[in-house]
Write a protein that holds these residues in place. Sequence first.
Motif, PDB file in Angstrom:
ATOM      1  N   UNK A  41      26.372  23.651  50.586  1.00  0.00           N
ATOM      2  CA  UNK A  41      26.893  22.845  51.693  1.00  0.00           C
ATOM      3  C   UNK A  41      25.820  21.820  52.077  1.00  0.00           C
ATOM      4  N   UNK A  42      26.124  20.548  51.833  1.00  0.00           N
ATOM      5  CA  UNK A  42      25.126  19.476  51.945  1.00  0.00           C
ATOM      6  C   UNK A  42      25.554  18.448  52.987  1.00  0.00           C
ATOM      7  N   UNK A  43      24.618  18.065  53.835  1.00  0.00           N
ATOM      8  CA  UNK A  43      24.816  16.974  54.786  1.00  0.00           C
ATOM      9  C   UNK A  43      23.795  15.892  54.498  1.00  0.00           C
ATOM     10  N   UNK A  44      24.262  14.655  54.338  1.00  0.00           N
ATOM     11  CA  UNK A  44      23.351  13.517  54.213  1.00  0.00           C
ATOM     12  C   UNK A  44      23.371  12.718  55.506  1.00  0.00           C
ATOM     13  N   UNK A  45      22.207  12.483  56.065  1.00  0.00           N
ATOM     14  CA  UNK A  45      22.069  11.667  57.261  1.00  0.00           C
ATOM     15  C   UNK A  45      21.793  10.230  56.843  1.00  0.00           C
ATOM     16  N   UNK A 101      26.865  23.441  63.583  1.00  0.00           N
ATOM     17  CA  UNK A 101      25.703  24.296  63.817  1.00  0.00           C
ATOM     18  C   UNK A 101      25.680  25.491  62.854  1.00  0.00           C
ATOM     19  N   UNK A 102      24.549  25.663  62.158  1.00  0.00           N
ATOM     20  CA  UNK A 102      24.372  26.783  61.244  1.00  0.00           C
ATOM     21  C   UNK A 102      25.173  26.712  59.972  1.00  0.00           C
ATOM     22  N   UNK A 103      25.760  25.553  59.675  1.00  0.00           N
ATOM     23  CA  UNK A 103      26.691  25.460  58.542  1.00  0.00           C
ATOM     24  C   UNK A 103      26.029  25.019  57.237  1.00  0.00           C
ATOM     25  N   UNK A 104      25.048  24.135  57.318  1.00  0.00           N
ATOM     26  CA  UNK A 104      24.551  23.482  56.099  1.00  0.00           C
ATOM     27  C   UNK A 104      23.382  24.228  55.453  1.00  0.00           C
ATOM     28  N   UNK A 105      23.442  24.277  54.121  1.00  0.00           N
ATOM     29  CA  UNK A 105      22.353  24.835  53.321  1.00  0.00           C
ATOM     30  C   UNK A 105      21.240  23.812  53.118  1.00  0.00           C
ATOM     31  N   UNK A 106      21.644  22.544  53.089  1.00  0.00           N
ATOM     32  CA  UNK A 106      20.702  21.465  52.770  1.00  0.00           C
ATOM     33  C   UNK A 106      21.084  20.217  53.545  1.00  0.00           C
ATOM     34  N   UNK A 107      20.085  19.598  54.144  1.00  0.00           N
ATOM     35  CA  UNK A 107      20.260  18.291  54.784  1.00  0.00           C
ATOM     36  C   UNK A 107      19.307  17.320  54.107  1.00  0.00           C
ATOM     37  N   UNK A 108      19.834  16.173  53.690  1.00  0.00           N
ATOM     38  CA  UNK A 108      19.014  15.190  52.983  1.00  0.00           C
ATOM     39  C   UNK A 108      19.014  13.857  53.726  1.00  0.00           C
ATOM     40  N   UNK A 109      17.935  13.137  53.540  1.00  0.00           N
ATOM     41  CA  UNK A 109      17.764  11.830  54.174  1.00  0.00           C
ATOM     42  C   UNK A 109      16.896  10.985  53.271  1.00  0.00           C
ATOM     43  N   UNK A 110      17.419   9.854  52.844  1.00  0.00           N
ATOM     44  CA  UNK A 110      16.589   8.925  52.084  1.00  0.00           C
ATOM     45  C   UNK A 110      16.368   7.673  52.941  1.00  0.00           C
ATOM     46  N   UNK A 130      19.393  22.683  64.162  1.00  0.00           N
ATOM     47  CA  UNK A 130      20.592  23.405  64.586  1.00  0.00           C
ATOM     48  C   UNK A 130      21.675  23.388  63.505  1.00  0.00           C
ATOM     49  N   UNK A 131      21.751  22.319  62.733  1.00  0.00           N
ATOM     50  CA  UNK A 131      22.762  22.242  61.671  1.00  0.00           C
ATOM     51  C   UNK A 131      22.466  23.194  60.507  1.00  0.00           C
ATOM     52  N   UNK A 132      21.195  23.453  60.242  1.00  0.00           N
ATOM     53  CA  UNK A 132      20.828  24.277  59.093  1.00  0.00           C
ATOM     54  C   UNK A 132      21.090  25.752  59.359  1.00  0.00           C
ATOM     55  N   UNK A 133      21.532  26.455  58.317  1.00  0.00           N
ATOM     56  CA  UNK A 133      21.597  27.918  58.402  1.00  0.00           C
ATOM     57  C   UNK A 133      20.180  28.452  58.183  1.00  0.00           C
ATOM     58  N   UNK A 134      19.897  29.689  58.606  1.00  0.00           N
ATOM     59  CA  UNK A 134      18.564  30.258  58.364  1.00  0.00           C
ATOM     60  C   UNK A 134      18.217  30.207  56.871  1.00  0.00           C
TER      61      UNK A 134
END
Length: 226
Positions: A41-45, A101-110, A130-134
Amino acid sequence: MTYSDGWNNAYKNNSHMSTWPWSDLVSCVYRYANPKDGYHHVLELGCGAGANIPLFLALNCNYHAIEGSQVITTKLVQTHPQLKGKIITCDFSKTHLSEFNGYFDLIVDRASITHNDTLAIRHILESTMRYLRPGGKFIGIDWFSTHHSDFLKGDSIDSYTKTNLPKDSQFAKIGQVHFSNEEHIKELFTDAGLIIERLEHKERVSILPDNNHHFASWDIIAYKSI
């Protein structure tokens, strides 16, 4: 600071339209947050023109993005209709989406977060936490360094943030730009509760043409403790 209309104008004029995955991000994903290891589960900012979308779709990730420019998000959904509802238009420096909240495995930002002032970056990293899971990870590519030649140009917003950069700057007409040193990055991430796993500094100097341009930036791998 709010999202800069300079980016909307740039996309309208087909400027800053990078459409190939950034090689440093590709390498970091494969090395430190491979979907095969549970980073699905990936979020890109700040996805911009969507350069990294093909990478995550090819890896069969559940990809989401938050992007400030309605101009570019409209184009991206036309190109990738399967991402309708997953590319959200808002100013992620001000808006926290609690449903993630707590949903994403990975958040990326370039090089997106780094186009905010210090206070906004603190808010963004708080949301990231807050978005990242432990055990989830954050990969930041090309956070601009105080060794960058443009750090000495423009008007100061705070000790690390510049605006009104001149025409000969890499960042002309796109609003604020944040430049970090090692101490500042460590402070930002520690205060947000994120643990830095790897921190790399990159520098490139233009020899030809000899325009005194010195590019310098940071790559950051961090994680949320379990």
